[in-house]
Design a protein around this motif. Structure first.
Motif: not given
Length: 660
Positions: A198-221
């Motif tokens: 298996r390839e297990i995906i561990w979802d670690i998206a920060v709940l307050s992700g809207f605060k990130t300054q990244a100009n891209n999709w938020i890294r979440g796993h």
């Protein structure tokens, strides 16, 4: 009474090396089937039937990382054997050393489950966690030539992990987007494409992700790859509670009062569903990362720490009680702590003394909590153990010992408890020599050439070789001299007194006057000379790759105490420094209720250091030597300070104070 010991003999190590070199790639079918036109013009199709990067038939990774037979030692010191209430069970193992060398001393097929969280291919700075020179050197090697050198470095370790894994075993490799696709390709080759589970995906998206300054999709796993040794592997299905919206669907009640819902011609009852739970898939979004719960009580303070729930799921799923779980990048010891709590045995290693110290402290706390007894500490605690009521003792878990051992990184103070015979074996094993069985020779030893007799000094670093012993050694050599055959005699020890140095000069003058074919040489054990002598046995090993160091303990002059409030005090370790050449202090821990031989770091002072920049050394960690603590009550308390330097040195200083 158990003695300090060397774990493996040369014969054991040679057997393991033979098994590793003879290990074949898994037999597997081709996955890709290109057209004849493509086959004629392409020689590097990404197919798992090809060999892993860096691998050579019949040599594995020996041609890149040559085998170096250096001893693993387990000292008698109380801190290196932690005893709970089940000393007859095989001991759990915690090893300070480079994980490739550790893997190469483990027998084949001895481990049921491996979980590793290796350095991600995301940059040197991010992966510098502990600040030890061993760690920094390793990371430099990893990124020296980009992704290629990273994969060769990683593959050499995966190759040995496959060997030590049982046929029913599994391995979980934790990584992220930087190299996960490359790692998957290499693991297909080493473990077999068909053994990828298996390839297990561990979802670690920060709940307050809207605060990130990244100009891209938020890294979440993160990605966790699961491979097995064969198609016959241990797996215990895991379940989790159903979500509320699913439970709400059970809105009908039968005559017996049982809630249910019906669909697709079947009826499901709420009590059955709740009891069993929901089968867990390969996307894990129910386990929070420390980004999401920054105030977690589990947190030790290093950036790559993983939550215990994550390891608990893996360990419960892919091992059974009594199985052996291994983590070869153990860091702060999360894998080992969870294995212990779930009645598994463990093997863990790290190249950082700070990591091993933090891990051991954590494991001692877990073991004492599970067993209900204090570990082997002061005499009064042993008495308390013996005085426990039988009922209380039988209700607690039986916890095996923990043995701490050292491979390639040897704190000098650990040899104080070594019996002289074992110490001689240690030096000779490093040097590639053997005991001489010639009649009349008692203190002298010779390598197979018979032309380099060796005299080995006391195991204690506080003692010098005695002049009388040297005289006896010299007289024996002189009595066996042959014309025109030079004898290179070596005297190896921790230290040599001024009197001994003067006596050697007298002997050298005597040799010159009498034109004797003898050369005498003093070699300090913790010197570059001794290291270079060992390297001569391994012509393919560079100085940078050679993992062997003797480490001196740092000095802590005193603990300065200052009252700053009601029951609140400030502490500072003063006149504190590393005694190792090119050494500096990288961490400082505090125990405010210290019991002799039983250091237990305060949760706020497990890692006390700051990242700084040095003109010569670049970015590094330096220890913070101050601490503040509020005591629970008045009275006498014993406090202790533990400091570690970048070269595996460690010291504890304790002090009793009166809280008024």
């Amino acid at each position: 009474m158990k003695k300090s010991k060397i774990i493996q003999s040369q014969k054991d190590l040679q057997k393991i090396q033979k098994e590793s070199l003879e290990q074949a790639l898994p037999q597997q079918r081709r996955v890709l089937s290109a057209s004849d036109k493509i086959k004629r013009k392409t020689s590097n199709l990404p197919d798992p039937a090809h060999s892993p990067i860096g691998w050579k038939d019949g040599k594995g990774y020996d041609h890149i990382y040559p085998w170096i037979h250096i001893p693993r030692i387990h000292p008698l010191n109380s801190g290196d054997t932690v005893i709970f209430n089940n000393p007859n069970s095989p001991a759990n193992q915690l090893i300070l050393g480079d994980n490739l060398e550790v893997l190469r001393i483990l027998p084949s097929e001895c481990i049921d489950l491996i979980y590793i969280d290796p350095p991600f291919f995301s940059g040197r700075t991010y992966n510098m966690i502990w600040g030890d020179t061993n760690e920094v050197r390793t990371f430099y090697d990893i990124w020296e030539s980009g992704i290629d050198s990273y994969l060769v470095w990683f593959n050499a370790r995966l190759w040995e992990m496959r060997r030590v894994l049982k046929k029913t075993g599994s391995i979980y490799v934790h990584c992220d987007w930087h190299a996960s696709h490359y790692i998957k390709t290499e693991m297909d080759k080493i473990f077999g494409y068909e053994n990828f589970q298996r390839e297990i995906i561990w979802d670690i998206a920060v709940l307050s992700g809207f605060k990130t300054q990244a100009n891209n999709w938020i890294r979440g796993h993160d990605v966790i790859f699961c491979y097995t040794k064969s198609n016959n592997f241990v797996f215990n299905k895991q379940f989790t509670a159903h979500r509320e919206e699913y439970i709400a669907r059970f809105n009908k009640i039968n005559k017996e009062g049982r809630k249910y819902f019906s669909g697709r011609g079947e009826r499901r009852y709420l009590d059955e569903v709740v009891a069993k739970g929901k089968s867990i898939g390969d996307v894990w979004s129910d386990i929070m990362s420390f980004q999401q719960i920054p105030t977690s009580k589990e947190k030790i303070g290093y950036p790559t720490q993983k939550p215990e729930k994550l390891l608990e799921r893996i360990i419960k799923a892919s091992s059974n009680e009594g199985d052996v779980v291994a983590d070869f990048f153990c860091g702060g010891g999360t894998t080992l702590a969870v294995a212990m709590k779930n009645k598994r045995r463990f093997i863990g290693c790290d190249s950082s003394r700070v990591a091993i110290s933090v891990t051991l402290d954590r494991l001692v706390k877990v073991g004492e909590d599970m067993s209900g007894v204090m570990s082997n500490v002061a005499a009064e605690n042993k008495a308390m153990q013996l005085g426990l009521a039988h009922k209380e003792r039988t209700l607690k878990a039986k916890i095996p010992n923990i043995e701490v051992s050292y491979l390639g990184v040897y704190p000098i103070d650990k040899f104080e408890s070594f019996p002289q015979d074992n110490f001689i074996d240690f030096v000779l094993t490093c040097y590639g020599a053997s005991r001489n069985t010639a009649e009349g020779i008692t203190d002298g030893y010779r390598p197979p050439s018979q032309s380099e007799p060796i005299l080995i000094g006391p195991s204690s670093s506080k003692k010098s070789v005695e002049g009388e012993t040297i005289k006896k050694f010299f007289d024996e050599i002189k009595s066996r001299l042959e014309p025109n055959k030079l004898v290179n005699a070596k005297i190896i020890g921790w230290r040599f007194s001024r009197q001994v140095v003067k006596y050697i000069k007298i002997l050298e003058d005597y040799i010159e006057r009498n034109n004797l074919p003898v050369k005498l040489e003093l070699i300090p054990l913790d010197s570059k000379e001794f290291r270079s002598r060992i390297l001569q046995r391994y012509p393919d090993v560079s100085e940078a790759e050679f993992f062997l160091r003797f480490s001196k303990a740092p000095v802590v002059g005193d603990i300065k105490v200052k009252k700053v409030g009601d029951l609140e005090y400030e502490f500072e370790a003063i006149d504190t420094f590393s005694t190792n050449e090119d050494g500096w202090l990288v961490n400082c821990q505090w125990d405010f209720d210290y019991q002799t031989g039983h250091f237990c770091a305060d949760k706020n002072h497990i890692l006390s250091r700051e990242k700084t920049k040095d003109k010569k050394r670049g970015e590094l960690f330096k220890a913070i030597l101050k601490a503040k603590h509020k005591f629970e009550k008045l009275g006498e308390w014993s406090i202790a300070c533990k400091v570690q330097d970048n070269l595996a040195g460690e010291t504890i200083l304790s002090k009793k104070i009166e809280i008024k």
